[in-house]
Design an enzyme around this catalytic site. Structure first.
Site, PDB file in Angstrom:
ATOM      1  N   ASP A   8       0.793  -1.250   0.000  1.00 15.02           N
ATOM      2  CA  ASP A   8       0.000   0.000   0.000  1.00 15.02           C
ATOM      3  C   ASP A   8       0.821   1.293   0.000  1.00 15.02           C
ATOM      4  O   ASP A   8       0.553   2.206   0.800  1.00 15.02           O
ATOM      5  CB  ASP A   8      -0.953   0.008   1.211  1.00 15.02           C
ATOM      6  N   ASP A  46      -4.560  -0.850  -1.704  1.00 13.85           N
ATOM      7  CA  ASP A  46      -5.844  -0.676  -1.037  1.00 13.85           C
ATOM      8  C   ASP A  46      -6.775  -0.054  -2.079  1.00 13.85           C
ATOM      9  O   ASP A  46      -6.437   0.996  -2.658  1.00 13.85           O
ATOM     10  CB  ASP A  46      -5.640   0.253   0.182  1.00 13.85           C
ATOM     11  N   LYS A 106      -6.930  -4.924  -2.958  1.00 14.26           N
ATOM     12  CA  LYS A 106      -7.616  -5.516  -1.801  1.00 14.26           C
ATOM     13  C   LYS A 106      -8.590  -4.504  -1.216  1.00 14.26           C
ATOM     14  O   LYS A 106      -8.467  -3.304  -1.459  1.00 14.26           O
ATOM     15  CB  LYS A 106      -6.595  -5.970  -0.757  1.00 14.26           C
ATOM     16  N   CYS A 151      -1.876  -2.877   7.579  1.00 12.03           N
ATOM     17  CA  CYS A 151      -1.739  -3.732   6.398  1.00 12.03           C
ATOM     18  C   CYS A 151      -0.402  -4.461   6.348  1.00 12.03           C
ATOM     19  O   CYS A 151      -0.338  -5.613   5.909  1.00 12.03           O
ATOM     20  CB  CYS A 151      -2.013  -2.919   5.151  1.00 12.03           C
TER      21      CYS A 151
HETATM   22  C1  VGL Z   1      -4.686   0.544   5.826  1.00  8.56           C
HETATM   23  C2  VGL Z   1      -6.293   1.284   7.270  1.00  8.56           C
HETATM   24  C3  VGL Z   1      -7.265   1.156   6.295  1.00  8.56           C
HETATM   25  C4  VGL Z   1      -3.246   0.207   5.584  1.00  8.56           C
HETATM   26  C5  VGL Z   1      -5.640   0.407   4.843  1.00  8.56           C
HETATM   27  O1  VGL Z   1      -2.813   0.186   4.411  1.00  8.56           O
HETATM   28  O2  VGL Z   1      -2.528  -0.038   6.569  1.00  8.56           O
HETATM   29  N1  VGL Z   1      -5.028   0.964   7.041  1.00  8.56           N
HETATM   30  N2  VGL Z   1      -6.925   0.723   5.091  1.00  8.56           N
HETATM   31 ZN    ZN Z   2      -8.341   0.764   3.539  1.00  4.53          ZN
END
Ligand code: VGL
Ligand code: ZN
Length: 202
Positions: A8, A46, A106, A151
């Protein structure tokens, strides 16, 4: 075979983004440098629909940080972030994406969140990343990116569970720290569960 998993590294998790992680942008040069050392590089992204159930804005009267029950799972509510096709969901422009062999989106199902790059939070559906790595005969994975306490952590823990030797590049990660100490606790939990913590700078 070893693989690098970039988690991410997206605009919304960097300063100025919707779910900004402190110093999130600082993982980008680490990622670019690390990629030189790998023959197989994958990235998670994400990738939420605008009506995703993890967004506080989609629940009347709720604010980010609150926890709700989302279809049977506890869900932390987040600001709207990483909406499919938005600038916030794009990889940081300085990230050398040419070297990424495959991207695994995801969080695409509005009914469930997906912190891990391997499975949704209920372990109900796989993203295909595990099978992909096994097809390529990967036995060792190196994980880095955003965010350490969400994540990155869940991706590393699933990697362990799937039988990969798993390394966390600690200084290639930054965390949310919703509560002070969350990042430290996340790293400790990863270590306890068999993740080997390494550093990019020595
Ligand atoms: C994430 C919160 C919500 C991350 C993704 O990439 O850590 N955290 N969505
Ligand atoms: Zn997210």
């Amino acid at each position: 075979m070893k693989a690098l998993i970039l988690v991410d590294i997206q605009n919304d998790f960097c300063p100025g983004g919707a779910l900004a992680v402190q110093e999130g942008d600082q993982v980008v040069p680490v990622a670019n440098k690390m990629m030189e050392q790998f023959d197989l590089i994958v990235a998670t992204q994400d990738w939420h629909p605008a009506d995703h159930g993890s967004f506080a804005a989609n629940h009347e009267g709720k604010t980010p940080g609150e926890i709700i029950d989302l279809n049977g799972l506890p869900q932390i509510l987040w600001p709207v972030h990483c909406v499919q096709e938005s600038v916030g969901a794009a990889f940081v422009s300085d990230l050398n994406t040419d070297k990424i062999h495959k991207i695994f989106p995801k969080g695409t199902d509005k009914t469930i969140d997906s912190y891990s790059g391997f499975f949704d939070n209920g372990h109900r559906k796989a993203t295909g990343l595990g099978d992909y790595l096994k097809e390529k005969n990967v036995s060792e994975v190196y994980v880095m990116g955003l965010a350490t306490d969400y994540c990155v952590k869940f991706t590393a823990l699933d990697a362990i569970e799937l039988g990969f030797s798993t390394f966390l590049i600690e200084d290639g990660c930054r965390g949310v720290n919703l509560k002070e100490g969350d990042v430290v606790a996340a790293i400790l939990e990863m270590k306890e569960k068999g993740v080997q913590v390494i550093h990019y700078t020595v």
